[in-house]
Write a protein that holds these residues in place. Structure first.
Motif, PDB file in Angstrom:
ATOM      1  N   HIS A 107       0.872  -1.174   0.000  1.00  0.00           N
ATOM      2  CA  HIS A 107       0.000   0.000   0.000  1.00  0.00           C
ATOM      3  C   HIS A 107       0.907   1.221   0.000  1.00  0.00           C
ATOM      4  CE1 HIS A 107      -2.811   2.785   2.462  1.00  0.00           C
ATOM      5  NE2 HIS A 107      -2.947   2.996   1.179  1.00  0.00           N
ATOM      6  N   PHE A 108       0.770   2.046  -1.033  1.00  0.00           N
ATOM      7  CA  PHE A 108       1.581   3.251  -1.154  1.00  0.00           C
ATOM      8  C   PHE A 108       0.685   4.483  -1.162  1.00  0.00           C
ATOM      9  CE2 PHE A 108       4.360   0.197  -3.463  1.00  0.00           C
ATOM     10  CZ  PHE A 108       5.478   0.314  -2.650  1.00  0.00           C
ATOM     11  N   VAL A 109       1.188   5.552  -0.555  1.00  0.00           N
ATOM     12  CA  VAL A 109       0.529   6.860  -0.590  1.00  0.00           C
ATOM     13  C   VAL A 109       1.604   7.893  -0.861  1.00  0.00           C
ATOM     14  CG1 VAL A 109      -0.861   8.545   0.673  1.00  0.00           C
ATOM     15  CG2 VAL A 109      -1.131   6.104   1.162  1.00  0.00           C
ATOM     16  N   TRP A 110       1.353   8.769  -1.836  1.00  0.00           N
ATOM     17  CA  TRP A 110       2.262   9.889  -2.069  1.00  0.00           C
ATOM     18  C   TRP A 110       1.456  11.094  -2.507  1.00  0.00           C
ATOM     19  CZ3 TRP A 110       1.733   5.873  -5.488  1.00  0.00           C
ATOM     20  CH2 TRP A 110       1.554   6.168  -6.829  1.00  0.00           C
ATOM     21  N   LYS A 111       2.052  12.272  -2.331  1.00  0.00           N
ATOM     22  CA  LYS A 111       1.297  13.495  -2.594  1.00  0.00           C
ATOM     23  C   LYS A 111       2.022  14.395  -3.590  1.00  0.00           C
ATOM     24  CE  LYS A 111       2.985  16.445   1.033  1.00  0.00           C
ATOM     25  NZ  LYS A 111       2.567  17.626   1.703  1.00  0.00           N
ATOM     26  N   THR A 112       1.292  15.366  -4.073  1.00  0.00           N
ATOM     27  CA  THR A 112       1.866  16.329  -5.003  1.00  0.00           C
ATOM     28  C   THR A 112       2.772  17.294  -4.239  1.00  0.00           C
ATOM     29  OG1 THR A 112      -0.016  17.809  -4.728  1.00  0.00           O
ATOM     30  CG2 THR A 112      -0.107  16.258  -6.566  1.00  0.00           C
ATOM     31  N   TYR A 134       4.121  20.564  -2.783  1.00  0.00           N
ATOM     32  CA  TYR A 134       3.430  21.725  -2.195  1.00  0.00           C
ATOM     33  C   TYR A 134       1.954  21.450  -1.908  1.00  0.00           C
ATOM     34  CZ  TYR A 134       7.495  23.663  -4.567  1.00  0.00           C
ATOM     35  OH  TYR A 134       8.754  23.876  -5.049  1.00  0.00           O
ATOM     36  N   SER A 135       1.516  20.204  -2.012  1.00  0.00           N
ATOM     37  CA  SER A 135       0.118  19.787  -1.798  1.00  0.00           C
ATOM     38  C   SER A 135      -0.866  20.525  -2.700  1.00  0.00           C
ATOM     39  CB  SER A 135      -0.285  19.968  -0.323  1.00  0.00           C
ATOM     40  OG  SER A 135       0.406  19.046   0.468  1.00  0.00           O
ATOM     41  N   TYR A 136      -0.414  20.915  -3.873  1.00  0.00           N
ATOM     42  CA  TYR A 136      -1.331  21.544  -4.831  1.00  0.00           C
ATOM     43  C   TYR A 136      -2.394  20.535  -5.238  1.00  0.00           C
ATOM     44  CZ  TYR A 136       1.949  25.433  -5.539  1.00  0.00           C
ATOM     45  OH  TYR A 136       2.762  26.520  -5.382  1.00  0.00           O
ATOM     46  N   ARG A 137      -3.620  21.014  -5.385  1.00  0.00           N
ATOM     47  CA  ARG A 137      -4.758  20.162  -5.715  1.00  0.00           C
ATOM     48  C   ARG A 137      -4.952  20.136  -7.240  1.00  0.00           C
ATOM     49  NH1 ARG A 137      -7.500  19.166  -1.045  1.00  0.00           N
ATOM     50  NH2 ARG A 137      -9.530  18.898  -2.007  1.00  0.00           N
ATOM     51  N   VAL A 138      -4.048  19.461  -7.923  1.00  0.00           N
ATOM     52  CA  VAL A 138      -4.063  19.457  -9.389  1.00  0.00           C
ATOM     53  C   VAL A 138      -4.574  18.154  -9.980  1.00  0.00           C
ATOM     54  CG1 VAL A 138      -2.212  21.152  -9.602  1.00  0.00           C
ATOM     55  CG2 VAL A 138      -1.653  18.723  -9.510  1.00  0.00           C
ATOM     56  N   LEU A 139      -4.759  17.124  -9.170  1.00  0.00           N
ATOM     57  CA  LEU A 139      -5.152  15.811  -9.691  1.00  0.00           C
ATOM     58  C   LEU A 139      -6.668  15.712  -9.790  1.00  0.00           C
ATOM     59  CD1 LEU A 139      -2.698  13.629  -7.576  1.00  0.00           C
ATOM     60  CD2 LEU A 139      -2.342  14.602  -9.848  1.00  0.00           C
ATOM     61  N   THR A 140      -7.227  16.454 -10.742  1.00  0.00           N
ATOM     62  CA  THR A 140      -8.674  16.479 -10.948  1.00  0.00           C
ATOM     63  C   THR A 140      -8.982  16.335 -12.432  1.00  0.00           C
ATOM     64  OG1 THR A 140      -8.645  18.891 -11.131  1.00  0.00           O
ATOM     65  CG2 THR A 140      -9.092  17.971  -8.941  1.00  0.00           C
ATOM     66  N   GLY A 141     -10.212  15.975 -12.732  1.00  0.00           N
ATOM     67  CA  GLY A 141     -10.700  15.925 -14.110  1.00  0.00           C
ATOM     68  C   GLY A 141      -9.917  14.997 -15.016  1.00  0.00           C
ATOM     69  N   GLY A 165      -7.063   1.371  -6.054  1.00  0.00           N
ATOM     70  CA  GLY A 165      -6.436   2.679  -6.085  1.00  0.00           C
ATOM     71  C   GLY A 165      -7.446   3.779  -5.898  1.00  0.00           C
ATOM     72  N   ASN A 166      -6.956   4.936  -5.490  1.00  0.00           N
ATOM     73  CA  ASN A 166      -7.806   6.096  -5.268  1.00  0.00           C
ATOM     74  C   ASN A 166      -6.974   7.344  -5.511  1.00  0.00           C
ATOM     75  OD1 ASN A 166      -9.706   7.928  -4.476  1.00  0.00           O
ATOM     76  ND2 ASN A 166      -9.805   7.252  -2.353  1.00  0.00           N
ATOM     77  N   ILE A 167      -7.414   8.179  -6.435  1.00  0.00           N
ATOM     78  CA  ILE A 167      -6.712   9.424  -6.719  1.00  0.00           C
ATOM     79  C   ILE A 167      -7.517  10.574  -6.124  1.00  0.00           C
ATOM     80  CG2 ILE A 167      -5.900  10.987  -8.521  1.00  0.00           C
ATOM     81  CD1 ILE A 167      -5.457   8.528 -10.276  1.00  0.00           C
ATOM     82  N   ARG A 168      -6.927  11.259  -5.177  1.00  0.00           N
ATOM     83  CA  ARG A 168      -7.528  12.433  -4.556  1.00  0.00           C
ATOM     84  C   ARG A 168      -6.905  13.670  -5.206  1.00  0.00           C
ATOM     85  NH1 ARG A 168     -11.830  11.396  -3.054  1.00  0.00           N
ATOM     86  NH2 ARG A 168     -11.827  13.175  -1.697  1.00  0.00           N
ATOM     87  N   PRO A 169      -7.456  14.864  -4.984  1.00  0.00           N
ATOM     88  CA  PRO A 169      -6.913  16.057  -5.642  1.00  0.00           C
ATOM     89  C   PRO A 169      -5.443  16.351  -5.356  1.00  0.00           C
ATOM     90  CG  PRO A 169      -9.093  16.525  -4.787  1.00  0.00           C
ATOM     91  CD  PRO A 169      -8.714  15.157  -4.283  1.00  0.00           C
ATOM     92  N   ASN A 170      -4.937  15.954  -4.166  1.00  0.00           N
ATOM     93  CA  ASN A 170      -3.536  16.257  -3.865  1.00  0.00           C
ATOM     94  C   ASN A 170      -2.719  15.044  -3.407  1.00  0.00           C
ATOM     95  OD1 ASN A 170      -4.637  15.923  -1.343  1.00  0.00           O
ATOM     96  ND2 ASN A 170      -3.588  17.680  -0.444  1.00  0.00           N
ATOM     97  N   HIS A 171      -3.286  13.840  -3.459  1.00  0.00           N
ATOM     98  CA  HIS A 171      -2.515  12.646  -3.126  1.00  0.00           C
ATOM     99  C   HIS A 171      -3.127  11.392  -3.742  1.00  0.00           C
ATOM    100  CE1 HIS A 171      -5.568  12.544   0.086  1.00  0.00           C
ATOM    101  NE2 HIS A 171      -5.328  11.246   0.168  1.00  0.00           N
ATOM    102  N   ILE A 172      -2.378  10.300  -3.683  1.00  0.00           N
ATOM    103  CA  ILE A 172      -2.777   9.043  -4.308  1.00  0.00           C
ATOM    104  C   ILE A 172      -2.624   7.908  -3.307  1.00  0.00           C
ATOM    105  CG2 ILE A 172      -2.157   7.370  -6.095  1.00  0.00           C
ATOM    106  CD1 ILE A 172      -1.086   9.699  -7.704  1.00  0.00           C
ATOM    107  N   TRP A 200       5.852  15.350  -7.876  1.00  0.00           N
ATOM    108  CA  TRP A 200       5.572  14.714  -6.598  1.00  0.00           C
ATOM    109  C   TRP A 200       6.494  15.218  -5.496  1.00  0.00           C
ATOM    110  CZ3 TRP A 200       1.177  12.922  -7.717  1.00  0.00           C
ATOM    111  CH2 TRP A 200       0.931  12.272  -8.905  1.00  0.00           C
ATOM    112  N   SER A 201       5.988  15.169  -4.265  1.00  0.00           N
ATOM    113  CA  SER A 201       6.841  15.512  -3.124  1.00  0.00           C
ATOM    114  C   SER A 201       7.913  14.434  -2.955  1.00  0.00           C
ATOM    115  CB  SER A 201       5.998  15.640  -1.852  1.00  0.00           C
ATOM    116  OG  SER A 201       5.455  14.388  -1.518  1.00  0.00           O
TER     117      SER A 201
END
Length: 126
Positions: A19-24, A26-33, A57-64, A108-109
């Motif tokens: 199980h992996f989690v990583w974020k964008t 600066y936590s920018y909310r770019v993972l949309t649409g 899997g689950n893609i949120r606006p600022n992390h995965i 990615w961060s």
């Protein structure tokens, strides 16, 4: 719970899930649409290229969040190197708005969370 859930080699039988989690950055909310949909496809492609399988899997606006079944010769660090490196490169090449928001080459961060998921429950261990 059949035998198809195991990976078989010449002398091994394994089931490694991470199980992996990583974020964008600066936590920018770019993972949309459309970008999020394309990222989902890119992650699936990267996994297929490296004999991995996305279980969930689950893609949120600022992390995965992603649960991956991987072969025994791939370490968790190598899996993340493939996923973060190739997905960042492909997304920035396809979406010009990312190149303006992330002036460097990194989407990615720096870090990530990783945990292994066991196949055997405690009642089976004696």
């Amino acid at each position: 719970m059949g035998k198809e859930r195991y990976r078989r080699g010449a002398h091994t039988t394994t089931v490694f899930k991470y199980h992996f989690v990583w974020k964008t950055k600066y936590s920018y909310r770019v993972l949309t649409g459309d970008l999020a949909l394309r990222l989902r496809d890119i992650i699936r492609d990267i996994c297929a290229e490296n004999k991995m399988e996305v279980v969930k899997g689950n893609i949120r606006p600022n992390h995965i969040h992603v649960l991956i079944s991987a072969p025994s010769y791939l370490s968790p660090a190598k899996i993340m190197q493939y996923l973060k490196g190739k997905s960042s490169y492909r997304l920035q090449r396809e979406f010009a708005k990312l190149r303006t928001k992330y002036w460097g080459r990194h989407l990615w961060s720096r870090g990530y969370f990783g945990a292994s998921v066991g196949a055997v429950n405690e009642s089976q261990i004696k």
